[in-house]
Motif scaffolding. Structure first.
Motif, PDB file in Angstrom:
ATOM      1  N   SER A 160     -57.530  53.063  39.561  1.00  0.00           N
ATOM      2  CA  SER A 160     -56.161  52.620  39.258  1.00  0.00           C
ATOM      3  C   SER A 160     -55.156  53.600  39.859  1.00  0.00           C
ATOM      4  O   SER A 160     -54.140  53.195  40.428  1.00  0.00           O
ATOM      5  N   GLU A 161     -55.473  54.885  39.733  1.00  0.00           N
ATOM      6  CA  GLU A 161     -54.561  55.899  40.285  1.00  0.00           C
ATOM      7  C   GLU A 161     -54.412  55.727  41.791  1.00  0.00           C
ATOM      8  O   GLU A 161     -53.313  55.834  42.337  1.00  0.00           O
ATOM      9  N   ILE A 162     -55.535  55.454  42.460  1.00  0.00           N
ATOM     10  CA  ILE A 162     -55.488  55.305  43.914  1.00  0.00           C
ATOM     11  C   ILE A 162     -54.600  54.126  44.301  1.00  0.00           C
ATOM     12  O   ILE A 162     -53.803  54.209  45.219  1.00  0.00           O
ATOM     13  N   LEU A 163     -54.742  53.027  43.541  1.00  0.00           N
ATOM     14  CA  LEU A 163     -53.904  51.853  43.817  1.00  0.00           C
ATOM     15  C   LEU A 163     -52.422  52.209  43.746  1.00  0.00           C
ATOM     16  O   LEU A 163     -51.632  51.789  44.585  1.00  0.00           O
ATOM     17  N   LEU A 164     -52.084  52.983  42.721  1.00  0.00           N
ATOM     18  CA  LEU A 164     -50.686  53.356  42.545  1.00  0.00           C
ATOM     19  C   LEU A 164     -50.223  54.259  43.689  1.00  0.00           C
ATOM     20  O   LEU A 164     -49.161  54.069  44.263  1.00  0.00           O
ATOM     21  N   GLU A 165     -51.067  55.224  44.022  1.00  0.00           N
ATOM     22  CA  GLU A 165     -50.688  56.175  45.068  1.00  0.00           C
ATOM     23  C   GLU A 165     -50.538  55.498  46.430  1.00  0.00           C
ATOM     24  O   GLU A 165     -49.815  55.987  47.283  1.00  0.00           O
ATOM     25  N   LEU A 180     -54.417  53.798  57.383  1.00  0.00           N
ATOM     26  CA  LEU A 180     -55.751  54.371  57.485  1.00  0.00           C
ATOM     27  C   LEU A 180     -56.499  54.257  56.173  1.00  0.00           C
ATOM     28  O   LEU A 180     -57.695  54.044  56.121  1.00  0.00           O
ATOM     29  N   PHE A 181     -55.713  54.392  55.097  1.00  0.00           N
ATOM     30  CA  PHE A 181     -56.351  54.387  53.786  1.00  0.00           C
ATOM     31  C   PHE A 181     -56.315  53.031  53.126  1.00  0.00           C
ATOM     32  O   PHE A 181     -56.871  52.828  52.069  1.00  0.00           O
ATOM     33  N   ALA A 182     -55.617  52.109  53.775  1.00  0.00           N
ATOM     34  CA  ALA A 182     -55.451  50.815  53.110  1.00  0.00           C
ATOM     35  C   ALA A 182     -56.787  50.127  52.910  1.00  0.00           C
ATOM     36  O   ALA A 182     -56.926  49.328  52.029  1.00  0.00           O
ATOM     37  N   ARG A 183     -57.793  50.473  53.721  1.00  0.00           N
ATOM     38  CA  ARG A 183     -59.071  49.796  53.536  1.00  0.00           C
ATOM     39  C   ARG A 183     -60.012  50.614  52.661  1.00  0.00           C
ATOM     40  O   ARG A 183     -61.193  50.374  52.600  1.00  0.00           O
ATOM     41  N   LYS A 184     -59.438  51.618  52.013  1.00  0.00           N
ATOM     42  CA  LYS A 184     -60.276  52.514  51.239  1.00  0.00           C
ATOM     43  C   LYS A 184     -60.935  51.800  50.060  1.00  0.00           C
ATOM     44  O   LYS A 184     -62.126  51.931  49.827  1.00  0.00           O
ATOM     45  N   LEU A 185     -60.135  51.039  49.327  1.00  0.00           N
ATOM     46  CA  LEU A 185     -60.725  50.296  48.215  1.00  0.00           C
ATOM     47  C   LEU A 185     -61.190  48.951  48.732  1.00  0.00           C
ATOM     48  O   LEU A 185     -60.420  48.224  49.355  1.00  0.00           O
ATOM     49  N   PRO A 186     -62.417  48.594  48.520  1.00  0.00           N
ATOM     50  CA  PRO A 186     -62.875  47.313  49.036  1.00  0.00           C
ATOM     51  C   PRO A 186     -62.154  46.170  48.347  1.00  0.00           C
ATOM     52  O   PRO A 186     -61.778  46.273  47.188  1.00  0.00           O
ATOM     53  N   TYR A 194     -61.652  45.749  33.916  1.00  0.00           N
ATOM     54  CA  TYR A 194     -60.596  44.772  33.688  1.00  0.00           C
ATOM     55  C   TYR A 194     -59.345  45.427  33.094  1.00  0.00           C
ATOM     56  O   TYR A 194     -58.239  45.207  33.563  1.00  0.00           O
ATOM     57  N   VAL A 195     -59.561  46.235  32.043  1.00  0.00           N
ATOM     58  CA  VAL A 195     -58.399  46.747  31.293  1.00  0.00           C
ATOM     59  C   VAL A 195     -57.644  47.809  32.104  1.00  0.00           C
ATOM     60  O   VAL A 195     -56.402  47.813  32.125  1.00  0.00           O
ATOM     61  N   ASN A 196     -58.359  48.695  32.765  1.00  0.00           N
ATOM     62  CA  ASN A 196     -57.661  49.739  33.518  1.00  0.00           C
ATOM     63  C   ASN A 196     -57.344  49.313  34.941  1.00  0.00           C
ATOM     64  O   ASN A 196     -56.195  49.344  35.363  1.00  0.00           O
ATOM     65  N   TYR A 197     -58.398  48.913  35.668  1.00  0.00           N
ATOM     66  CA  TYR A 197     -58.218  48.694  37.099  1.00  0.00           C
ATOM     67  C   TYR A 197     -57.547  47.353  37.413  1.00  0.00           C
ATOM     68  O   TYR A 197     -56.529  47.307  38.104  1.00  0.00           O
ATOM     69  N   ALA A 198     -58.108  46.255  36.885  1.00  0.00           N
ATOM     70  CA  ALA A 198     -57.579  44.933  37.253  1.00  0.00           C
ATOM     71  C   ALA A 198     -56.131  44.762  36.787  1.00  0.00           C
ATOM     72  O   ALA A 198     -55.309  44.183  37.512  1.00  0.00           O
ATOM     73  N   ARG A 218     -51.927  63.734  49.828  1.00  0.00           N
ATOM     74  CA  ARG A 218     -52.470  63.236  51.103  1.00  0.00           C
ATOM     75  C   ARG A 218     -53.840  63.854  51.394  1.00  0.00           C
ATOM     76  O   ARG A 218     -54.739  63.189  51.889  1.00  0.00           O
ATOM     77  N   LYS A 219     -53.994  65.142  51.073  1.00  0.00           N
ATOM     78  CA  LYS A 219     -55.291  65.785  51.281  1.00  0.00           C
ATOM     79  C   LYS A 219     -56.353  65.076  50.444  1.00  0.00           C
ATOM     80  O   LYS A 219     -57.473  64.847  50.868  1.00  0.00           O
ATOM     81  N   ARG A 220     -55.951  64.739  49.219  1.00  0.00           N
ATOM     82  CA  ARG A 220     -56.897  64.090  48.311  1.00  0.00           C
ATOM     83  C   ARG A 220     -57.288  62.716  48.851  1.00  0.00           C
ATOM     84  O   ARG A 220     -58.423  62.292  48.773  1.00  0.00           O
TER      85      ARG A 220
END
Ligand SMILES: NC(=O)c1ccc[n+]([C@@H]2O[C@H](COP(=O)([O-])OP(=O)(O)OC[C@H]3O[C@@H](n4cnc5c(N)ncnc54)[C@H](OP(=O)(O)O)[C@@H]3O)[C@@H](O)[C@H]2O)c1
Length: 538
Positions: free
Chosen positions: A378-383, A75-81, A288-292, A518-520
């Motif tokens: 970046s945090e979301i990617l990890l989670e 459900l959340f996999a499409r959260k980040l474009p 680039y430095v944090n997210y990519a 999960r709530k977040r």
């Protein structure tokens, strides 16, 4: 009279707008809409179902690792474009698809690895940074045999910082048993090829020549496209992550906002777009430095984890076949131990947990290139990873002062993921926490059956109720994700004396942490749906 009618029409317009917004909010808020196609229609970007489902088809062991989490995470996999300009992301996806459709055997590039990995290998990214160098130092002071790989972008700086200042030379040359060893790897984690606007000068000249020749002879440009295969700029990092146990990312940037390139030189609504890869030429940008870099590291770690799982399942199948041929019974004892999960640890920021419109995050985001936004992404990617364990440390304001261990305790909060501000914490303590998180078994607390297991036991497993994703408890073989706020305690009686005690507390609170996480995810998902709808509309 005229002013009255104007006032009333303004009121009508306002109330219509509020009513429309209310209806939209209600629609988005109702959980039913998440299951209907409407929310999907509001989102854009590619469907994420194919990679995750194809992962399942690849191997038996991968299926067990991912199937439990699919109902919620898909459900959340499409959260980040999926950013269209992002070459690495495109490459990663293609590779993933190709990889999973191949037979399992072809994944076994290094069959020798199927034996359990020997000593731990811990990779430190940003090892010459102020936290990174302390992490390396602390890892080398452990008494366990392990390999510490310090990834740096400038080997000269590394020699100065790590060997002259931190005096690690003795450790590097040590080959004694029971001692960590250090390896230095030079790698720029944001290679110029991955930054917007990059042009290879040689290629540019050749393309110019080809263009004029094509114009003159009327040939197609494809005939003249003789560009060389460029070497993979991420090869060194990929090699580091291969066989590793844990990656600690201490990467960070302090880039000040460039008012012209970041805000003024583009249409104003692009402010809402997080994808800086379509306009930012500055490799120091937090995008680039944090997210990519986080996306790259998580992608590589997941690929490596998938490879290990594939090796495990092939070996398991071979063993079972052999036992069947010998006429032996298959039971729990004939199961090979599963490969350990890779762990990714990232140093983020306590302000990520705060409302982005509150004073400090707002000011810092404006003047520091929206740094908290990219930390959060970046945090979301990890989670969201369904393959690797992750730990996000969110320190309060960092200081180089030393903590007085007699009067100041450490405060950690993994349930809310934040500590009260303003607060300080030394880089030394953050490094210590990162090291403890890297070498501690994160799943060593078994607090009995969870809600689902109890309910299944009551109904004899006949009619388990369908899980609601925000109430689902983590399954035992799922990866664990921690988000931990850390600071020095304000009062002498608060907090815990050291990093080990902090980590023990965090592990104990694991279930509560998972629920909050999960709530977040749900809140962020709704926020994203509205944001994307707004961008589409604009
Ligand atoms: N400042 C605060 O109060 C505060 C508070 C909370 C959290 N944090 C976060 O804590 C983290 C680390 O802090 P710090 O004080 O250790 O930061 P730092 O000293 O600036 O270290 C950043 C590291 O990232 C490396 N790096 C940056 N771009 C890179 C690239 N393209 N390729 C390879 N390496 C790259 C740097 O390499 P070089 O050594 O080669 O430059 C450096 O080692 C950051 O994420 C920061 O956001 C800071």
């Amino acid at each position: 009279m005229r002013s009255w009618s104007m006032l009333s029409s303004a009121r009508v317009a306002t109330s219509t707008f509020i009513a429309a917004f209310g209806v939209l909010w209600w629609l988005l808020d109702s959980s039913a809409i998440h299951h209907s196609g409407f929310a999907h229609a509001l989102t854009f970007g590619s469907s994420s179902s194919s990679p995750s489902s194809s992962v399942q088809s690849s191997t038996a062991s991968t299926t067990t690792a991912t199937s439990t989490s699919r109902s919620s995470s898909s459900l959340f996999a499409r959260k980040l474009p999926r950013f269209p300009h992002d070459e690495f992301s495109k490459g990663g996806d293609t590779e993933r698809l190709v990889e999973v459709h191949r037979p399992v055997e072809t994944l076994l590039e290094r069959p020798g690895l199927s034996t359990p990995l020997g000593k731990p290998k811990i990779v430190v990214l940003g090892a010459t940074g102020r936290i990174g160098r302390l992490v390396v130092e602390k890892l080398l002071s452990q008494t366990t045999e392990m390999t510490v790989v310090a990834v740096v972008r400038n080997i000269r700086k590394a020699n100065r910082v790590l060997f002259d200042e931190a005096d690690l030379f003795v450790e590097r040359s040590s080959s004694k048993r029971g001692k960590p060893t250090l390896e230095l790897v030079e790698a720029n984690l944001v290679p110029p090829q991955e930054v917007y606007g990059y042009v290879d000068e040689d290629d540019a000249i050749e393309i110019e020549h080809a263009k004029s020749a094509s114009k003159y002879f009327g040939n197609s440009m494809e005939e003249y496209d003789f560009r060389d295969e460029a070497p993979d700029p991420n090869e060194a990092l990929e090699e580091c992550i291969r066989d590793c146990t844990c990656v600690i990312s201490c990467l960070g940037t302090d880039r000040t906002t460039n008012a012209w390139t970041d805000f003024l030189a583009m249409p104003i609504w692009r402010l809402l777009k997080r994808d800086a890869s379509s306009w930012c030429k500055d490799a120091h940008h937090p995008y680039y430095v944090n997210y990519a870099t986080t996306r790259k590291v998580v992608g590589m770690a997941e690929r490596e984890q998938r490879r290990r799982n594939a090796i495990h399942s092939t070996e398991q199948e071979a063993l079972e076949q052999e036992l069947v041929e010998r006429g032996q019974v298959l039971d729990e004892t004939t199961k090979l131990p599963k490969p350990d999960r890779i762990r990714v640890i990232r140093i983020s920021d306590n302000y990520v947990a705060h409302n982005p419109w509150s004073f400090v995050p707002l000011v810092v985001n404006i003047f520091k290139s929206m740094v908290f936004q990219y930390q959060e992404m970046s945090e979301i990617l990890l989670e969201q990873s369904s393959l690797v364990d992750t730990v996000v440390l969110r320190p309060a304001d960092l200081t180089d002062l030393e903590r007085d261990v007699n009067s100041t305790m450490l405060l950690v909060d993994a349930t809310s993921g934040a500590v009260p501000t303003p607060a300080n914490i030394s880089r030394e303590d953050v490094a210590e926490l990162a090291v403890v998180a890297a070498i501690t078994n994160l799943k060593n607390v078994d607090d009995g059956p969870d809600k689902n297991e109890k309910r299944n036991a009551q109904t004899n497993g006949n009619k388990p109720k369908p899980n609601k994703f925000w109430r689902r408890q983590p399954q035992k073989d799922e990866p664990v994700h921690y988000t931990i706020g850390v600071s020095w305690a304000h009062h002498a009686n608060d907090g815990l004396p050291n990093a080990q005690a902090c980590m023990a507390k965090v592990i104990k609170e694991q279930k509560e942490t998972e629920k909050k996480r999960r709530k977040r995810e749900v809140t962020l998902y709704r926020y994203n749906v509205i944001q994307r709808a707004f961008i589409r509309w604009s």
